[in-house]
Design an enzyme around this catalytic site. Sequence first.
Site, short mmCIF file in Angstrom:
data_model
loop_
_atom_site.label_atom_id
_atom_site.label_comp_id
_atom_site.label_asym_id
_atom_site.label_seq_id
_atom_site.Cartn_x
_atom_site.Cartn_y
_atom_site.Cartn_z
CB SER A 169 45.69 -18.38 14.17
OG SER A 169 44.60 -19.25 14.27
CE LYS A 176 44.80 -12.04 12.40
NZ LYS A 176 43.98 -13.18 12.09
CG HIS A 226 40.28 -18.14 12.43
ND1 HIS A 226 39.22 -17.31 12.17
CD2 HIS A 226 41.00 -17.54 13.41
CE1 HIS A 226 39.30 -16.24 12.96
NE2 HIS A 226 40.39 -16.36 13.71
CD GLU A 276 43.63 -21.16 9.72
OE1 GLU A 276 44.64 -20.76 10.34
OE2 GLU A 276 42.52 -21.30 10.24
CG ASP A 286 42.30 -17.63 6.51
OD1 ASP A 286 43.02 -16.64 6.28
OD2 ASP A 286 41.47 -17.66 7.44
CG HIS A 289 48.14 -15.68 11.34
ND1 HIS A 289 48.20 -14.68 12.28
CD2 HIS A 289 46.99 -16.36 11.59
CE1 HIS A 289 47.15 -14.76 13.08
NE2 HIS A 289 46.40 -15.78 12.68
CG ASN A 345 47.40 -10.80 15.13
OD1 ASN A 345 47.97 -11.74 15.65
ND2 ASN A 345 46.13 -10.52 15.36
#
Length: 380
Positions: free
Chosen positions: A180, A239, A130, A176, A205, A208, A44
């Site tokens: 992910s 990440k 997640h 998110e 969130d 990423h 990541n």
Amino acid sequence: MKGPARELEELTEAGLLRSLRPLESGAGPKVIREGRELWNFASNDYLGLAAHPALGEAFIEGVRRYGAGAAASRLVCGTLPPHRELEEALAAAKGSEAALSFPSGFATAAGSLPALAGKDDFLILDKLCHASLIDGARLSGATIRVFPHNDLAKLEKLLESIRNKDAKARVIVVTESVFSMDGDLCPLREIVEAKDRHGALLFLDEAHAFGVLGPYGMGLAEALGLQDLVDFQMGTLSKAAGLSGGYLATTNAWRDLLVNRARSFIYTTAPPPALAHAALASLRIIRSEEGAELRLKLRENIEVISPGHPSAIVPVICGSSEAAMGAARELEEAGFMVPAIRYPTVPRGRARLRVSLSAAHQGDVVRDLAGLLEEGVNHG
Ligand SMILES: *Cc1c(COP(=O)(O)O)cnc(C)c1O
């Protein structure tokens, strides 16, 4: 009583046994595993910062200044200068009043949701959230509702039905910015409008997206100019930031509540101060001209694998676990480390290769991988 061996057998029979495959090198765009050099498309480390010399230097400088460990929890005597500086810098970068850092992204999600919601409250989660968000929601004791992935109509219905029954309850939508396992985005603007219409809050969130999206790399909310409208901006320093740790950016009052209630914050030793010091350096790089150039390089690499794809995570759906595992093995033989992702991380029948791109990847290596993936797709 059933022992672990039986359970492990069952996992093996189902083709779902996982095991650790240690590397013999550090993390980086090229790694060594079982004596072989492999191009790493599994990490990541989207901007290649994990091995950035300036972060290593900042880490060492942090150790020299503050020692190796924090020696206590944040509330006891573990709040040291870099912890405060990092939180102030994160809050400023996120356009929020305050920020709180945690030992990891997992600890941020699992500890903050139970602090923000309790048994009289409602948490509405996207189906593909997640594991850390799911666990946090379960721990909270709040009523949990789930909407199909990115399904705005269903989200709207859930908000309506909760509000019809309970005009006053605290309702938090949890989602998110970049998912992910699919690398797709949430429809953030529409979600913000929906939660505002129904007097709900939004917990986003950005794990990423932090470092990757937005003019200063602060995530999807920054990219869309919505930072002011997201009540809880969560993210990780593990990440794109190249280190480890998590954060939640919000108002002073919510932050103070977290300091009092988030068990993963209260009952754990503060992260090493040198780590926070390095995280400050990482944040500076992410927001700098250099950070913008790294994002441009990353974007070029994404375009090679999947033109127009919105994130650094590109899924290549294979179907069965066996098909995904076989494809990963073939790529490994060709010198590429690309993980196969199986049930229960993704639904049965949706096993996939998960290609993670980085600014640290050389263009020709990415083109070679794109060629192999294309061949595989044609054969399949
Ligand atoms: C990786 C991830 C986390 C956990 O972050 P860590 O810092 O690795 O613990 C939380 N949420 C999402 C969406 C993630 O992808």
